[in-house]
Design a protein around this motif. Structure first.
Motif, PDB file in Angstrom:
ATOM      1  N   SER A   3     -27.760  71.804  47.181  1.00 22.45           N
ATOM      2  CA  SER A   3     -26.593  72.667  47.129  1.00 22.45           C
ATOM      3  C   SER A   3     -25.603  72.160  48.153  1.00 22.45           C
ATOM      4  CB  SER A   3     -26.979  74.103  47.431  1.00 22.45           C
ATOM      5  OG  SER A   3     -27.394  74.222  48.760  1.00 22.45           O
ATOM      6  N   ARG A   4     -24.620  71.530  47.673  1.00 19.48           N
ATOM      7  CA  ARG A   4     -23.596  71.055  48.586  1.00 19.48           C
ATOM      8  C   ARG A   4     -22.318  71.816  48.325  1.00 19.48           C
ATOM      9  NH1 ARG A   4     -23.712  65.758  49.848  1.00 19.48           N
ATOM     10  NH2 ARG A   4     -21.744  66.223  50.862  1.00 19.48           N
ATOM     11  N   ALA A   5     -22.469  73.074  47.981  1.00 21.48           N
ATOM     12  CA  ALA A   5     -21.286  73.819  47.552  1.00 21.48           C
ATOM     13  C   ALA A   5     -20.384  74.097  48.731  1.00 21.48           C
ATOM     14  CB  ALA A   5     -21.731  75.130  46.947  1.00 21.48           C
ATOM     15  N   SER A   6     -19.178  74.179  48.437  1.00 22.48           N
ATOM     16  CA  SER A   6     -18.240  74.578  49.486  1.00 22.48           C
ATOM     17  C   SER A   6     -18.256  76.097  49.574  1.00 22.48           C
ATOM     18  CB  SER A   6     -16.855  74.087  49.141  1.00 22.48           C
ATOM     19  OG  SER A   6     -16.369  74.854  48.073  1.00 22.48           O
ATOM     20  N   THR A   7     -17.539  76.603  50.522  1.00 24.59           N
ATOM     21  CA  THR A   7     -17.609  78.038  50.706  1.00 24.59           C
ATOM     22  C   THR A   7     -16.558  78.775  49.917  1.00 24.59           C
ATOM     23  OG1 THR A   7     -16.288  77.649  52.656  1.00 24.59           O
ATOM     24  CG2 THR A   7     -18.628  77.975  52.977  1.00 24.59           C
TER      25      THR A   7
ATOM     26  N   SER B  48     -16.007  68.299  53.604  1.00 30.52           N
ATOM     27  CA  SER B  48     -16.759  69.452  53.146  1.00 30.52           C
ATOM     28  C   SER B  48     -16.112  70.151  51.991  1.00 30.52           C
ATOM     29  CB  SER B  48     -16.893  70.440  54.300  1.00 30.52           C
ATOM     30  OG  SER B  48     -15.582  70.855  54.642  1.00 30.52           O
ATOM     31  N   ARG B  50     -15.694  70.419  48.703  1.00 29.68           N
ATOM     32  CA  ARG B  50     -16.012  70.018  47.347  1.00 29.68           C
ATOM     33  C   ARG B  50     -15.569  71.152  46.429  1.00 29.68           C
ATOM     34  NH1 ARG B  50     -18.603  65.336  46.566  1.00 29.68           N
ATOM     35  NH2 ARG B  50     -19.950  66.186  45.006  1.00 29.68           N
ATOM     36  N   VAL B  54     -20.504  74.039  42.938  1.00 31.35           N
ATOM     37  CA  VAL B  54     -21.309  72.937  42.425  1.00 31.35           C
ATOM     38  C   VAL B  54     -22.394  72.636  43.427  1.00 31.35           C
ATOM     39  CG1 VAL B  54     -21.278  70.512  41.863  1.00 31.35           C
ATOM     40  CG2 VAL B  54     -19.414  71.958  41.140  1.00 31.35           C
ATOM     41  N   ALA B  55     -23.605  72.634  42.973  1.00 27.97           N
ATOM     42  CA  ALA B  55     -24.704  72.220  43.840  1.00 27.97           C
ATOM     43  C   ALA B  55     -25.260  70.955  43.260  1.00 27.97           C
ATOM     44  CB  ALA B  55     -25.760  73.313  43.841  1.00 27.97           C
TER      45      ALA B  55
END
Lengths: 189, 788
Positions: A3-7, B48, B50, B54-55
């Motif tokens: 999970s590299r989701a942004s906030t 940061s 993105r 999306v994960a």
């Protein structure tokens, strides 16, 4: 899963998720922050120790991933969680013409069915049942007894005589079980 | 990557891309500028930022959920204002929209150390870029002129990627609208929301922790789960029954301590003589230094405690006490014991009815295997120990279900049934004969004890009768068990029930003989001594002896037998836990307690201590020496049966004993609260007469007493009404169950009708009116029954 989701979670996505799953605004926001906090290490994998002791743990993990993919995004996460939303009374007869909500009894049962149907052929065969039983009851039981239990279960549920449990038979045999209550998680508002 | 003028890069693609560039002063927010980090559209792979939601793994390139990048240019500003309902789907506008080109090089390749002026170099020299910028700003202005809803609607319809839409929305947002966003203003609002969320979550987890703490407080929770998982529900029902008995005793003891023992301890009477020295034998016999304590009836005074001087009723003590509440001891004694029994009766009947209702559920058992397999795993378990317990439980339950089903599959021939009936009859005869023989033996022995002169001071001689009775109690069930092993039984449930019946008859015979011995013979013999003390002490002795013999029995019956069978006989099987015998021992002990409550108010406390010790001893012995029943079976009705046995023979017998003792037997004249009266019940009458004499203020109470309590006609009327109500209830329940069965048949018929055309001929007709449960419930209703 990573999970590299942004906030950031935009309103239009919120609306879409809300319409598809039925969660409220605040619930979606909470779940979003939970989702993003799941991968704190940002290394692309998650560690959930509770799933390790659960014998059906890997089945649960598999249920979150859509067909053939190895990553899940927030939409997919919400779609899976929507199955566990409790059914409220006022939405039972709301939208007769639209698609069935994700947390209807039939969809909940379908979710459960997919946990047991390993090869995704819409049937639970004797072997799949044996695997499930073996996972559930541990080792202190003879193969013969397990086989008898599996046979008896299929005998009880099977109605078209193909020695496997299809989805309709699954629904039929669980008609007395309060699935709506058992398969519900109370999400905080 | 070297720095090239913008134009060259742009020429590669068919159409220039959106200018959400990191360095554009007009586009980047002040936040990013201040941080110095270039905000460069959505191809920043290291940053940061993105696209939301999306994960994905670090595989480069965000995963655009919907729009695939296709070439379109920025919309020419719509000349006419769009109507709200009109979707911006006109080909000119949407085709003119242009998403970001995916071939834009990543920021990672961009040299960050390049001077800002160089970075700005691109922008100013690129004509197409500027054109795009203009178009975008025009679009933004147009969007700003719309209402919010229309704007959203239009944005939603645009085939751009979410990232671009987001930036458009950001730009077109009015200053007032900016505050509405979730992320928009940051600061105070979301801080409040987060605080509130944290509070709610903390409260929630506190509530859950309290709940689990309360659950953990229930005694023996883990032990019971372990026993249930390893040995099955049948053995577990014994331990649950033990727990229920503890509750009953605790309730009774609380009442007695509060109203009888407490006040007497607070105002102790004068002792008749010097207190005897305590030797260790009192714990077994109850005599000796226990005699003149609150433990037995004789110690209680027959006067009003705490009485101010000058009252005509009180003859003896007259200590002046100011401001005390007078406490009529005889009355309190009688009514407290009566109230205790009444409350116990109500609680027993209620728990019996509750357990009955739970076990005879109106529901068919069809599909029980499948439901157990598919729906019994609890996914909330988070501990390894709990998950292992659950596995044990499910495994045992599945085995029990399988055994039950396999049992139903094998019928017997007529000859076999006849043989079985003959063997059964013979065994019953022998067991009944044993019970009768035991009763006669005890009667003879007790008469012998009365006739023979007791050596004075020989306390140990008092233990003979309890020992003999205890040994008979222990030996006769073993004999019956041996007899039962000879006769063949199909179902283990029936075996247990038959064993329970036989054992029960034996114990009832013994107890009946003993009651006659006490109230009939002992009272006559001990006329001028304190016979109530003697009976109380006898019951104490019986209770203690029962406990000692039970310990010995557990030791020899289970531990030694296991050692013998493993070492000497070389058998693999450990002994099984004999449920029938153990449960009846519990019921026997409880009956003794109830019999003795009138004569020894602290007897329930003794029983509580005994039950606690029994639990631990039996649990240890079970886990160490015994094994699960060879044929597992479902014990759904066991607790109901146990409670029924507790209620009907045991409690009823004790209540009859109590009533007889209160109404018919003359209390001894030298000790106890009723020493001057003809019967214990007289205390109530004496008090009512005193009230009559006291004055007209409380005259309704004597009136009630004379015309409602003492009047037999009224009692008959109330009993008749009660019986009528019970009968009506039974009929109503019967009728309702019949209706349920009929409805179920109708439903299954409807299903058959619906599926009928699709089924091949000869298909087995499914029946969902569970035959066994219907037959159970509709006793005697000869309705339509289908074969299941």
């Amino acid at each position: 899963m990573g999970s590299r989701a942004s906030t950031l979670l935009r309103d239009e996505e919120l609306e879409e998720i809300k319409k598809e799953t039925g969660f409220s605004h605040s619930q979606i926001t909470r779940l979003y922050s939970r989702f993003t906090s799941l991968d704190k290490g940002e290394n692309g994998t998650l560690r959930i120790p509770e799933l390790a002791i659960n014998p059906l743990g890997d089945r649960i993990i598999n249920a979150f991933f859509p067909e053939g993919e190895d990553q899940v995004n927030f939409r997919g996460f919400m779609r899976t969680l929507a199955h566990f939303r409790p059914i409220e009374d006022n939405e039972k007869s709301k939208d007769v013409n639209g698609p069935e909500p994700l947390n209807s009894r039939s969809n909940k049962l379908h979710f459960a069915f997919r946990l047991y149907d390993l090869d995704k052929d819409e049937k639970i065969s004797r072997d799949e049942l044996l695997q499930v039983l073996r996972m559930m009851v541990g080792v202190n039981i003879s193969d013969e007894q397990l086989g008898s239990i599996a046979d008896r279960t299929i005998q009880e549920a099977d109605q078209d005589g193909d020695s496997a449990i299809s989805f309709t038979e699954f629904v039929k045999v669980l008609e007395k079980v309060d699935v709506e209550q058992k398969m519900s998680i109370r999400f905080l508002h | 990557m070297s720095l090239r003028p913008r134009g060259t890069r742009a020429a590669r693609s068919p159409a220039p891309t959106m200018k959400a560039k990191c360095t554009t002063p007009s586009t980047s927010s002040s936040k990013n500028r201040a941080s110095g980090r270039p905000r460069r559209g959505w191809s920043c792979s290291r940053g940061s930022r993105r696209p939301q939601g999306v994960a994905s793994r670090r595989s480069g390139g965000p995963r655009a959920p919907r729009a695939r990048p296709h070439s379109a240019s920025w919309p020419a500003c719509p000349a006419a204002p769009l109507a709200a309902a009109e979707a911006p789907s006109s080909p000119s506008t949407t085709a003119a929209l242009q998403p970001r080109r995916s071939s834009r090089p990543l920021l990672g390749n961009f040299v960050l150390s390049a001077r800002p002026s160089l970075r700005l170099y691109d922008l100013e020299l690129d004509p197409t870029a500027r054109e795009e910028e203009e178009k975008q700003s025009l679009l933004v202005k147009e969007l700003q002129s719309l209402a919010v809803a229309q704007r959203d609607h239009m944005l939603r319809g645009m085939p751009l990627s979410l990232a671009e839409k987001r930036s458009l929305r950001e730009k077109s947002r009015t200053p007032r609208g900016k505050w509405r966003g979730q992320q928009g203003s940051g600061g105070v609002c979301s801080c409040c929301g987060r605080l509130r969320y944290a509070c709610v979550l903390a409260l929630h987890s506190l509530g859950l922790a309290l709940l689990s703490g309360l659950q953990a407080l229930t005694p023996w929770r883990y032990a019971l789960k372990r026993i249930g998982g390893q040995f099955g529900s049948s053995v577990l029902s014994y331990f649950l029954f033990l727990k229920t008995l503890l509750a009953f005793n605790a309730l009774l003891q609380l009442l007695l301590v509060a109203f009888i023992v407490g006040p007497q301890v607070a105002f102790p009477p004068a002792l008749p003589g010097p207190a005897p020295i305590c030797t260790g034998l009192e714990l077994l016999t109850g005599a000796g230094c226990f005699t003149h304590t609150v433990m037995f009836y004789g110690h209680y005074s027959n006067a009003t405690l705490n009485q101010p001087c000058g009252s005509p009723l009180d003859g003896s003590q007259c200590t002046p006490r100011a401001g005390g509440l007078p406490y009529n001891m005889p009355l309190a004694y009688l009514y407290t014991v009566g109230a205790g029994f009444f409350i116990t009766c109500i609680t027993l009947v209620y728990s019996m009815a509750h357990s009955f209702g739970e076990s005879y559920r109106v529901g068919s058992t069809s599909g029980i295997h499948a439901i157990t397999v598919f729906c019994s795993w609890d996914y909330k378990v988070t501990q390894k120990r709990a998950s292992r317990l659950q596995q044990d439980n499910i495994r045992t339950r599945l085995k029990e279900l399988l055994a039950e089903w396999q049992l139903r599959q094998s019928p017997r021939s007529v000859c076999g049934r006849l043989r079985q009936a003959a063997a059964l009859g013979l065994a019953w005869l022998l067991c009944l004969g044993t019970a009768l023989g035991c009763a006669v033996a005890i009667h003879v022995f007790s008469e012998f004890l009365i006739q023979s002169p007791e050596a004075a001071g020989q306390e140990a001689a008092l233990l003979v009768l309890p020992l003999v009775v205890g040994l008979l109690n222990l030996g006769a069930p073993y004999l019956c068990r041996v007899l039962a092993a000879l006769e063949p039984h199909d179902s283990p449930v029936l075996e247990v029930y038959v064993a329970i019946c036989r054992n029960l008859i034996l114990k009832l015979a013994i107890l009946g003989t003993l009651c006659y011995h006490w109230l009939g013979r002992r009272v006559a013999v001990l006329q001028d001594q304190c016979w109530e003390d003697f009976v109380g002490q006898e019951l104490y002795r019986f209770l203690v002896m029962d406990f000692v013999l039970m310990l010995l029995d557990t030791l020899f019956g289970e531990l030694v037998w296991r050692i013998i069978s493993e070492k000497k006989l070389k058998r693999r099987r450990k002994p099984e836990f004999d449920i029938a015998r153990n449960v009846l021992e519990l019921i026997y002990g409880q009956t003794l307690t109830w019999l003795g409550v009138l004569f020894s108010p602290l007897l329930p406390a003794v029983q509580i201590i005994k039950l606690l010790l029994v639990f631990y001893v039996k649990k240890t012995s079970l886990l160490a020496n015994c094994q699960a029943p060879r044929r597992p079976w479902l014990a759904s009705h066991m607790s109901t049966i146990f409670l029924t046995l507790l209620c009907f023979p045991a409690f009823l017998g004790a209540a009859i004993f109590l009533c007889y003792a209160v109404w018919q037997v003359k209390p001894s004249s030298t000790c106890g609260p009723f020493r001057t009266l003809d019967s214990m019940y007289e205390a109530g009458r004496v008090w009512v007469r005193y009230l009559e004499a006291a004055g007209p203020r409380v005259s309704w109470l004597p009136w009630v007493h004379r015309y409602l309590v003492e009047n037999t006609f009224f009692v008959f009327l109330v009993s008749a009404l009660l019986l009528a109500v019970i009968y009506l209830n039974i009929q109503v329940v019967r009728g309702q169950r019949r209706v349920i069965c009929l409805l179920k048949e109708q439903i299954s018929n409807a299903c058959i009708l619906l599926l009928g055309s699709a089924l091949p001929p000869g298909f087995p007709v499914p029946s969902h009116c569970g035959l066994s449960s219907c037959r159970f419930l509709l006793w005697g209703w000869r309705g339509k029954t289908k074969s299941s």
